[in-house]
Design a protein around this motif. Structure first.
Motif, short mmCIF file in Angstrom:
data_model
loop_
_atom_site.label_atom_id
_atom_site.label_comp_id
_atom_site.label_asym_id
_atom_site.label_seq_id
_atom_site.Cartn_x
_atom_site.Cartn_y
_atom_site.Cartn_z
N PHE A 436 42.63 35.14 0.36
CA PHE A 436 41.71 36.59 -0.22
C PHE A 436 40.42 36.00 1.06
O PHE A 436 39.42 37.02 1.31
N GLN A 437 40.08 34.82 1.07
CA GLN A 437 38.79 34.92 2.18
C GLN A 437 39.71 35.47 3.82
O GLN A 437 38.33 36.00 3.61
N GLU A 438 40.02 34.74 3.54
CA GLU A 438 40.69 34.53 5.44
C GLU A 438 40.29 36.52 5.34
O GLU A 438 40.75 37.32 5.99
N LEU A 439 42.03 37.07 4.61
CA LEU A 439 42.14 38.20 4.46
C LEU A 439 40.39 39.30 4.17
O LEU A 439 40.37 39.74 5.29
N GLY A 440 39.74 39.46 3.79
CA GLY A 440 38.04 39.51 3.68
C GLY A 440 37.61 39.31 5.16
O GLY A 440 37.02 39.71 5.02
N ASP A 441 37.25 37.78 5.16
CA ASP A 441 36.89 37.96 6.55
C ASP A 441 37.83 38.68 7.38
O ASP A 441 37.02 39.73 8.85
N TYR A 442 38.72 39.08 7.52
CA TYR A 442 39.46 40.30 8.71
C TYR A 442 39.06 41.39 8.16
O TYR A 442 39.12 41.81 9.64
N ILE A 443 38.91 42.20 7.26
CA ILE A 443 38.68 43.01 7.18
C ILE A 443 37.47 42.98 7.33
O ILE A 443 36.42 44.20 8.09
N ALA A 444 36.06 42.19 7.37
CA ALA A 444 35.31 42.19 7.56
C ALA A 444 34.59 42.63 8.77
O ALA A 444 34.00 43.88 9.36
N GLY A 445 35.67 41.91 10.12
CA GLY A 445 35.46 42.09 11.51
C GLY A 445 35.81 43.31 11.72
O GLY A 445 35.72 43.10 13.20
N ASP A 447 35.01 46.00 10.55
CA ASP A 447 34.66 46.60 9.51
C ASP A 447 34.45 47.77 8.28
O ASP A 447 34.32 48.34 8.56
N GLY A 448 36.01 46.77 7.59
CA GLY A 448 36.45 47.98 6.95
C GLY A 448 35.55 47.59 5.56
O GLY A 448 36.26 48.74 4.18
N PHE A 449 34.32 47.00 5.18
CA PHE A 449 34.21 47.58 3.92
C PHE A 449 32.95 48.73 4.20
O PHE A 449 32.17 48.91 3.01
N ALA A 450 32.56 49.11 5.29
CA ALA A 450 31.27 49.70 5.25
C ALA A 450 31.89 51.04 4.30
O ALA A 450 30.71 51.73 4.63
N GLN A 451 33.06 51.62 3.76
CA GLN A 451 33.17 53.03 3.70
C GLN A 451 33.88 52.61 2.56
O GLN A 451 34.85 52.01 2.35
N ALA A 452 34.45 53.52 1.77
CA ALA A 452 35.64 54.00 0.70
C ALA A 452 36.85 53.60 0.84
O ALA A 452 36.46 53.86 2.66
N TRP A 453 37.52 52.58 0.63
CA TRP A 453 39.13 52.96 1.14
C TRP A 453 39.60 54.25 0.36
O TRP A 453 39.71 54.58 -0.57
N GLY A 454 40.84 54.79 1.58
CA GLY A 454 41.77 55.62 1.44
C GLY A 454 43.08 55.11 0.44
O GLY A 454 43.12 53.48 0.43
N LYS A 455 43.99 56.12 0.37
CA LYS A 455 44.80 55.87 -0.20
C LYS A 455 45.91 54.36 0.22
O LYS A 455 46.26 53.85 -0.40
#
Length: 584
Positions: A436-445, A447-455
């Protein structure tokens, strides 16, 4: 004199047990009281107008971490609109700071500290001139310019508790609660003395007589309410008490109502586990707090216990698959740093709970930890919810990283929407936390946490993450698993392009033949058996049949047809599935 008890709940679906208990005790003494429920998500002006419209002479608020700031603001404005109203506060958020709150809020006339079942009716009598106000137990009040405190309120005898939901006695009243979670308690106090918890000073456990508890629970069963959450701190602290109630609920199960319990898994008796094993799937769900797997941390917070035994008993509870299991950890506790928390996470994750929730330490007013925070070096927010900012072992930056991991664990594991794809994606990781840490780093890279996710954003990020680390021929299997997970959640007819895969010639005809073959469909969805044609046609609209090149359920090679039944969900809420191996 018109008295109103107001609850400002965190969500619309919630109800407030505290105001109902107080109102029921007042009603029993012939004192009329209205209960008014709102949510923190309503516009402020709407709340203000709603309370003003009730024209109360006496108005009390039930105060918690999530609503205290809003309640303070409402008190300030209500006193302008209703200058003669007597405002008072109660609840856990004010039970240890009564004098300070009265100094802060000149609009408020009193604070009820502690349990209010005896205090609230006494306060109403005092305001009516029938009792000296200094004889109201638990009351902190103004006397001229002075702030005074009456004697503490005694613990309330739960054998004297009236039923807190009188509206359930009528069909009309029950309809008003039809889509709500109802709360109930059969005990107060806790056998543990965890320093972060207000129950540490409760002075032991008080039990409602099981016969009375079961009589009240029968009302919920009769009205077929969807869910009842018992707020007992440790429901199974007395195995005899727990077994009496569980066996009654099993014997009188209506096939609809779900009961939620907070338990200490380490204390689960064999008799309790046997009862749970015999229950209908979905009748019970359990929340088991672990908090940490670090023995030094557990000793520091005076929790003690044996984590290994706790996990063993939790595994026995989880094994039959008929009850939902939720387990908790708390980040920010003394002596637990980032690496220690990672080990705690991995330990609990491997117990395979349906939900693993990461809580973040809140230093509550009145807790032992509030007194010890400076000694431990714990720094926390000055306003509610008083959440930890950093400790000597865990930095603010690390806490933010843990919040990201919590969000991913919630979205991927706890949601149940990735039950096939997530284990495949994690297969190469020895540590679920690191995944989960690596997945989070990947998504943050990205900018995937900047807005709400779609389905389907979660599906897309997981696929992209794995494609960056695996060979193309491997990740094609992941696409099929993601497709299966999408179907488990809903009959997804509009799948995004990255989940669209070609199927071989003849696959569509094989599925059509299965649909025509009644016995095959009944083998996959037994609830179809014996249904008249019209009802069966309607029932089949809530089924979905899909082709796969392998079994997404077992991994077995060869083409499979998988049926998804959306009217018979599993404990985790996913569609119930069945499969048939097809001819090549």
């Amino acid at each position: 004199m018109k008295a109103v008890l107001a609850a400002v709940n965190a969500k619309y679906i919630h109800t407030n047990l505290a105001v109902r208990c107080l109102a029921a005790c007042a009603h029993r003494q012939g004192l009329p009281v209205e209960v008014a429920e709102y949510t923190v998500n309503q516009p402020f002006d709407q709340l203000l107008a709603g309370l003003y419209g009730r024209a109360p002479d006496v108005l009390g608020f039930s105060c918690y971490l999530w609503n205290i700031q809003l309640v303070k603001a409402l008190c300030a404005e209500l006193k302008k609109l209703l200058p003669c109203v007597f405002l008072f506060l109660g609840g856990p958020e004010v039970s240890y700071t009564g004098a300070a709150l009265l100094r802060e809020l000149p609009q408020v006339g009193a604070v009820l500290q502690g349990e209010g079942e005896e205090s609230f009716p006494a306060l109403l009598r005092a305001l009516a001139g029938e009792l000296p106000i200094d004889q109201v137990p638990g009351l902190v009040f103004r006397q001229g310019e002075e702030i005074r405190a009456a004697r503490p309120a005694a613990p309330f005898d739960l054998a004297q508790m009236p039923f807190p939901y009188p509206e359930l006695e009528t069909a009309e009243g029950a309809a008003g609660l039809a889509h709500k979670i109802l709360y109930f308690e059969t005990s107060r106090g806790c056998p543990f003395r965890c320093t972060y918890c207000l129950s540490a000073g409760s002075g032991g456990v008080r039990l409602m007589p099981p016969a009375l508890a079961c009589r009240y629970l029968d009302v919920f069963l009769k009205r077929r309410v969807p869910q009842v959450k018992l707020v007992d701190r440790t429901f199974n602290c007395s195995p005899a008490h727990a077994d009496a109630i569980l066996s009654h609920l099993i014997a009188h199960d209506n096939g609809v109502t779900n009961f939620h319990f907070e338990i200490e898994a380490e204390l689960l008796a064999d008799s309790t586990l046997a009862l749970i094993r015999s229950a209908r799937e979905g009748l019970f769900q359990f929340e088991a707090g672990v908090q940490s797997a670090n023995p030094q941390t557990l000793r520091a917070i005076r929790r003690g216990g044996n984590v290994e035994r706790l996990l063993q008993r939790a595994a026995l509870l989880r094994e039959p698959g008929n009850a939902h299991l939720h387990m908790d950890l708390i980040a920010g506790l003394p002596l637990e740093g980032y690496e220690s928390f990672a080990r705690s996470f991995d330990t609990v994750y491997r117990a395979n709970p349906h939900m693993l929730q990461l809580g973040f330490l809140k230093v509550l007013h009145g807790s032992v930890l509030e007194e010890e925070a400076e000694r431990w070096g714990i720094v926390y927010q000055s306003r509610a919810p008083y959440e930890v900012l950093y400790t000597p072992w865990l930095s603010y930056e690390e806490l933010q990283q843990l919040k990201r991991i919590d969000a991913l664990c919630d979205g991927y594991h706890n949601s149940g929407r990735f039950s096939a794809s997530l284990p495949w994606a994690m297969a190469g990781y020895r540590s679920p936390f690191r995944f989960f840490q690596e997945l989070g780093d990947y998504i943050a890279g990205r900018d995937g946490f900047a807005q709400a996710w779609g389905k389907f954003d979660g599906h897309r990020y997981l696929l992209e993450f794995c494609r960056a680390r695996r060979a193309p021929e491997e990740t094609e299997r992941l696409v099929w698993l993601l497709r299966h997970d999408a179907f488990c959640g809903e009959r997804a007819r509009g799948l995004p392009g990255f989940l669209q895969l070609p199927v071989p010639a003849g696959a569509a005809e094989q599925l059509a033949a299965l649909r025509r073959e009644g016995t095959a469909m009944e083998a996959l969805a037994p609830r179809l058996r014996g249904l008249p044609r019209r009802e069966r046609t309607e029932a089949e609209k809530r089924l979905h049949l899909a082709w796969f090149p392998f079994s997404p359920l077992t991994g077995q090679a060869g083409p499979h047809a998988v049926l998804y039944d959306y009217d018979s969900p599993t404990v985790g809420g996913a569609a119930r599935t069945g499969e048939i191996l097809l001819e090549k």
